[in-house]
Design a protein around this motif. Sequence first.
Motif, PDB file in Angstrom:
ATOM      1  N   GLU A 357      87.159  32.194  40.032  1.00 33.71           N
ATOM      2  CA  GLU A 357      85.807  32.726  40.234  1.00 33.71           C
ATOM      3  C   GLU A 357      84.716  31.734  39.845  1.00 33.71           C
ATOM      4  N   LEU A 358      85.053  30.662  39.097  1.00 34.11           N
ATOM      5  CA  LEU A 358      84.046  29.677  38.715  1.00 34.11           C
ATOM      6  C   LEU A 358      84.743  28.347  38.472  1.00 34.11           C
ATOM      7  N   ALA A 359      84.230  27.288  39.096  1.00 34.97           N
ATOM      8  CA  ALA A 359      84.783  25.954  38.909  1.00 34.97           C
ATOM      9  C   ALA A 359      83.657  25.005  38.512  1.00 34.97           C
ATOM     10  N   ILE A 360      83.983  24.003  37.687  1.00 36.96           N
ATOM     11  CA  ILE A 360      83.003  23.022  37.232  1.00 36.96           C
ATOM     12  C   ILE A 360      83.283  21.683  37.921  1.00 36.96           C
ATOM     13  N   ILE A 361      82.252  21.091  38.533  1.00 37.40           N
ATOM     14  CA  ILE A 361      82.355  19.765  39.128  1.00 37.40           C
ATOM     15  C   ILE A 361      81.264  18.885  38.539  1.00 37.40           C
ATOM     16  N   ASN A 362      81.333  17.582  38.806  1.00 39.37           N
ATOM     17  CA  ASN A 362      80.458  16.620  38.166  1.00 39.37           C
ATOM     18  C   ASN A 362      79.327  16.185  39.087  1.00 39.37           C
ATOM     19  N   VAL A 363      78.181  15.856  38.486  1.00 36.31           N
ATOM     20  CA  VAL A 363      77.012  15.367  39.232  1.00 36.31           C
ATOM     21  C   VAL A 363      76.559  14.067  38.583  1.00 36.31           C
ATOM     22  N   TYR A 364      76.507  12.990  39.391  1.00 34.03           N
ATOM     23  CA  TYR A 364      75.992  11.718  38.901  1.00 34.03           C
ATOM     24  C   TYR A 364      74.690  11.426  39.617  1.00 34.03           C
ATOM     25  N   ASP A 365      73.600  11.321  38.864  1.00 33.25           N
ATOM     26  CA  ASP A 365      72.286  10.987  39.412  1.00 33.25           C
ATOM     27  C   ASP A 365      72.114   9.477  39.293  1.00 33.25           C
ATOM     28  N   SER A 366      72.328   8.755  40.421  1.00 35.50           N
ATOM     29  CA  SER A 366      72.279   7.300  40.371  1.00 35.50           C
ATOM     30  C   SER A 366      70.868   6.792  40.112  1.00 35.50           C
ATOM     31  N   SER A 367      69.845   7.587  40.452  1.00 32.45           N
ATOM     32  CA  SER A 367      68.471   7.156  40.210  1.00 32.45           C
ATOM     33  C   SER A 367      68.161   7.138  38.714  1.00 32.45           C
ATOM     34  N   ALA A 368      68.687   8.139  37.986  1.00 33.26           N
ATOM     35  CA  ALA A 368      68.433   8.229  36.547  1.00 33.26           C
ATOM     36  C   ALA A 368      69.611   7.729  35.713  1.00 33.26           C
ATOM     37  N   SER A 369      70.725   7.380  36.402  1.00 37.52           N
ATOM     38  CA  SER A 369      71.952   6.930  35.715  1.00 37.52           C
ATOM     39  C   SER A 369      72.400   7.947  34.672  1.00 37.52           C
ATOM     40  N   THR A 370      72.434   9.229  35.086  1.00 37.15           N
ATOM     41  CA  THR A 370      72.841  10.292  34.163  1.00 37.15           C
ATOM     42  C   THR A 370      73.933  11.149  34.787  1.00 37.15           C
ATOM     43  N   TYR A 371      74.761  11.742  33.918  1.00 43.72           N
ATOM     44  CA  TYR A 371      75.789  12.669  34.347  1.00 43.72           C
ATOM     45  C   TYR A 371      75.375  14.090  33.958  1.00 43.72           C
ATOM     46  N   SER A 372      75.728  15.024  34.800  1.00 42.28           N
ATOM     47  CA  SER A 372      75.550  16.440  34.480  1.00 42.28           C
ATOM     48  C   SER A 372      76.650  17.214  35.207  1.00 42.28           C
ATOM     49  N   ARG A 373      76.520  18.540  35.228  1.00 45.66           N
ATOM     50  CA  ARG A 373      77.563  19.346  35.854  1.00 45.66           C
ATOM     51  C   ARG A 373      76.942  20.299  36.874  1.00 45.66           C
ATOM     52  N   ALA A 374      77.820  20.796  37.748  1.00 38.68           N
ATOM     53  CA  ALA A 374      77.436  21.838  38.692  1.00 38.68           C
ATOM     54  C   ALA A 374      78.547  22.883  38.714  1.00 38.68           C
ATOM     55  N   LYS A 375      78.189  24.107  39.104  1.00 39.75           N
ATOM     56  CA  LYS A 375      79.156  25.197  39.140  1.00 39.75           C
ATOM     57  C   LYS A 375      79.404  25.614  40.593  1.00 39.75           C
TER      58      LYS A 375
END
Length: 403
Positions: A357-375
């Motif tokens: 019912e819920l999965a976590i994937i990764n988000v890399y913002d190349s403009s800000a060089s930061t990692y975060s997550r998405a659901k």
Amino acid sequence: MDIWENASLTEKGADLQNKLINGETLKITKVKTGAGKVSAMYLRQQTEVANPVQELTIQPATIADDNIIIPVLLDNIGLTESYELWQVGFYAEDPDEGEILYCIAQAAKGKDIPTEQESPGYSIVWNFHFKNSEENPFELSITPAGLTSMRTFQEHANNVDIHVTLEEKNIFSDKYTKAEIDNKFSAFETNIDWKEAVDTYTDILEMYSKPQDGWTVNVKDTDYTYRFNGTDWVAISSNSIPNATSELNGLMTKEQAAVLNKLDNAVGSLQNLTTGEKQNLVGAVNEVKSQVTQLNSDLDNIATEVKTVNNTFGYGTFSNGYVSIGKTVCVSFQVLLATNIAAGKVLCSGLPKPLSELAIINVYDSSASTYSRAKVTYDGAVYVETTHNSGASLLINGSYVAK
């Protein structure tokens, strides 16, 4: 609310800090928890956390201003005895003494860590901020992102609707949990060092003639992503999956599909034969047809075409998408944002529904060089957890098990 009262560089850590003045790199080797405590005045003299219990997972580091932020994950997977957490210690590699206790943080009040049986899926992430400068050679602060309060823990433990039965646990005992998948991606991402993109594969060899293990580069003409594994540059992006051959698993081309369809039609027409050899011939052909049918099924489970996601709200330009290998969904697509997107908003839709019912994937913002997550939610929609600005280039990747 921050639970930490004292954070200190150890005497061994101070010695190592002095050795690093000449530009050497600080190498963090592990992070451990301790169930004991000492007087604050003795923290610098510790060479090991008091009563060591767990080794924590180091998440990908990020840089903000002049701070290096290192998130560490504590979970209770495999924890059979609960304990009261007092200390968290960072260990580093000393060129002369080997592994040492580099720095340590001690809580103002002990925190109860439940067993896996008491609270399945329990986890905490702390962000440790390291700062180095001439005026202040060492600073350490901790923010309790994702901290679970005891009230929340008790409400969770008493909620019978969200806990599985023993029978359900036995059914899914051979499957990866969300935390295990997160840990595998975290381990993979910590050894990725993104470099500036190049126009062609040949440019990689020229621009990065002396690569180090983990260097990762995107090639613009093919949109393939390559990572150096210590010996060779290896394609790791989902769009680099090759066509299947007799010796290699991969994507089935339209020509291969046409051949299989033609063979299937030919086997069907032989059923109208009334010759004396019909039984032996049809028997042989039916066996081949059975094998081809099994091959079709195997190919469906091994590889499929890259499917695109739905640009539901028109946030920008999407490229690539995802592939399904059996029940496993591998997500890898890029978005060039044409407008801002706030945290908690739906970026796109159209992905397969997650089994859990819920999965976590990764988000890399190349403009800000930061990692975060998405659901990825039960309806196949992708929600970002962090605000991203117009013009940002996002790389969304990860995998999960679909229904």
